[in-house]
Design a protein around this motif. Structure first.
Motif, PDB file in Angstrom:
ATOM      1  N   SER A  27       0.843  -1.192   0.000  1.00 43.28           N
ATOM      2  CA  SER A  27       0.000   0.000   0.000  1.00 43.28           C
ATOM      3  C   SER A  27       0.875   1.238   0.000  1.00 43.28           C
ATOM      4  O   SER A  27       2.012   1.219   0.479  1.00 43.28           O
ATOM      5  CB  SER A  27      -0.921   0.012   1.231  1.00 43.28           C
ATOM      6  OG  SER A  27      -0.159   0.082   2.426  1.00 43.28           O
ATOM      7  N   ARG A  28       0.324   2.316  -0.529  1.00 42.93           N
ATOM      8  CA  ARG A  28       1.029   3.595  -0.504  1.00 42.93           C
ATOM      9  C   ARG A  28       0.000   4.711  -0.527  1.00 42.93           C
ATOM     10  O   ARG A  28      -1.083   4.557  -1.098  1.00 42.93           O
ATOM     11  CB  ARG A  28       1.998   3.728  -1.674  1.00 42.93           C
ATOM     12  CG  ARG A  28       1.343   3.723  -3.034  1.00 42.93           C
ATOM     13  CD  ARG A  28       2.388   3.758  -4.129  1.00 42.93           C
ATOM     14  NE  ARG A  28       1.776   3.742  -5.443  1.00 42.93           N
ATOM     15  CZ  ARG A  28       1.375   2.652  -6.058  1.00 42.93           C
ATOM     16  NH1 ARG A  28       1.513   1.483  -5.472  1.00 42.93           N
ATOM     17  NH2 ARG A  28       0.829   2.718  -7.261  1.00 42.93           N
ATOM     18  N   ARG A  29       0.343   5.779   0.114  1.00 40.27           N
ATOM     19  CA  ARG A  29      -0.584   6.908   0.201  1.00 40.27           C
ATOM     20  C   ARG A  29      -0.429   7.800  -1.014  1.00 40.27           C
ATOM     21  O   ARG A  29       0.684   8.092  -1.463  1.00 40.27           O
ATOM     22  CB  ARG A  29      -0.330   7.712   1.478  1.00 40.27           C
ATOM     23  CG  ARG A  29      -1.271   8.897   1.659  1.00 40.27           C
ATOM     24  CD  ARG A  29      -1.186   9.443   3.065  1.00 40.27           C
ATOM     25  NE  ARG A  29      -1.692   8.481   4.044  1.00 40.27           N
ATOM     26  CZ  ARG A  29      -2.977   8.284   4.298  1.00 40.27           C
ATOM     27  NH1 ARG A  29      -3.902   8.974   3.635  1.00 40.27           N
ATOM     28  NH2 ARG A  29      -3.349   7.409   5.190  1.00 40.27           N
ATOM     29  N   TYR A  30      -1.576   8.199  -1.555  1.00 42.56           N
ATOM     30  CA  TYR A  30      -1.599   9.149  -2.654  1.00 42.56           C
ATOM     31  C   TYR A  30      -2.601  10.237  -2.286  1.00 42.56           C
ATOM     32  O   TYR A  30      -3.811  10.020  -2.308  1.00 42.56           O
ATOM     33  CB  TYR A  30      -2.006   8.468  -3.966  1.00 42.56           C
ATOM     34  CG  TYR A  30      -2.104   9.416  -5.133  1.00 42.56           C
ATOM     35  CD1 TYR A  30      -0.953   9.942  -5.716  1.00 42.56           C
ATOM     36  CD2 TYR A  30      -3.337   9.815  -5.628  1.00 42.56           C
ATOM     37  CE1 TYR A  30      -1.028  10.832  -6.762  1.00 42.56           C
ATOM     38  CE2 TYR A  30      -3.430  10.707  -6.679  1.00 42.56           C
ATOM     39  CZ  TYR A  30      -2.265  11.218  -7.241  1.00 42.56           C
ATOM     40  OH  TYR A  30      -2.343  12.105  -8.281  1.00 42.56           O
ATOM     41  N   GLY A  31      -2.099  11.395  -1.874  1.00 41.49           N
ATOM     42  CA  GLY A  31      -2.972  12.450  -1.396  1.00 41.49           C
ATOM     43  C   GLY A  31      -3.651  12.016  -0.108  1.00 41.49           C
ATOM     44  O   GLY A  31      -2.999  11.619   0.851  1.00 41.49           O
TER      45      GLY A  31
END
Length: 210
Positions: A188-192
């Motif tokens: 997972s990775r945060r985008y905004g």
């Protein structure tokens, strides 16, 4: 030229009609599928945002569309057209779209920000429904819903997009995603303000039945 309050009211009435029509078109044509339509460009941006560091701009642009090329100074869209513009350091916005296939759409006219709109990655599967048969290797995780979550991640997606696609509660999908991530099958990775999930190499084989 506006001459007074009467003119302002008349202009407001002229604008209200088309605005109401556009809103009705949105409600009927776009809003029911908006979670799916929004998720695909978001996943495309999340994927391609790391590609320049991995492969460089020269290889990234043909990935967006084979008609694009970059020689270190000039961006070319084939076939050639009689138009050229020096951006002068203004920059170029790369914008994925679910509405532009199969064309690449450009906008370079001043004073607007130069923009290149290209078909979003995975567009061919936008309207494909999740398969009715989940690979048995996933079912043994165990849990059919958990397996369905992993199988549905052919493209990176958010918790909300997966919940909408699979008809599950967001809290249930979130729990499944956490377990799959802890098992090394997802990353997972945060985008905004959102978190996008995608399969790891370990998660690809069971998700595809391989």
């Amino acid at each position: 030229m506006v001459r007074g309050p009467a003119d302002l009211l008349e202009r407001a009435r002229m604008v209200r009609g088309p605005a109401d029509l556009l809103e009705r078109a949105w409600r009927v044509l776009v809003e029911p599928d908006w979670p799916r339509l929004r998720a695909l460009p978001e996943a495309d941006v999340a994927f391609h945002s790391r590609r320049p560091a991995e492969v460089g701009l020269g290889r990234l642009l043909p990935e967006l569309d084979p008609r694009l090329s970059w020689n270190g100074r000039t961006l070319t869209l084939a076939p050639h057209v009689e138009y050229a513009r020096d951006l002068g350091g203004q920059g170029l916005v790369l914008m994925p779209s679910v509405f532009s296939w199969p064309d690449v759409v450009t906008g370079f006219e001043a004073p607007w920000q130069p923009t290149l709109v290209y078909p979003a990655r995975g567009l061919g599967g936008l309207w494909t429904e999740p398969g009715t048969r989940t690979p048995e290797a996933l079912v043994r995780l165990p849990g059919r819903n958990r397996a369905a979550v992993l199988a549905a991640l052919a493209e990176p997606a958010t918790t909300g997009a997966l919940a909408h696609r699979l008809g599950l509660a967001p809290s249930s999908v979130s729990s499944h995603l956490t377990i799959l991530r802890d098992a090394g099958l997802l990353t997972s990775r945060r985008y905004g303000h959102q978190v996008l999930y995608e399969r790891t190499p370990l998660g690809v084989a069971p998700a595809t039945g391989g």
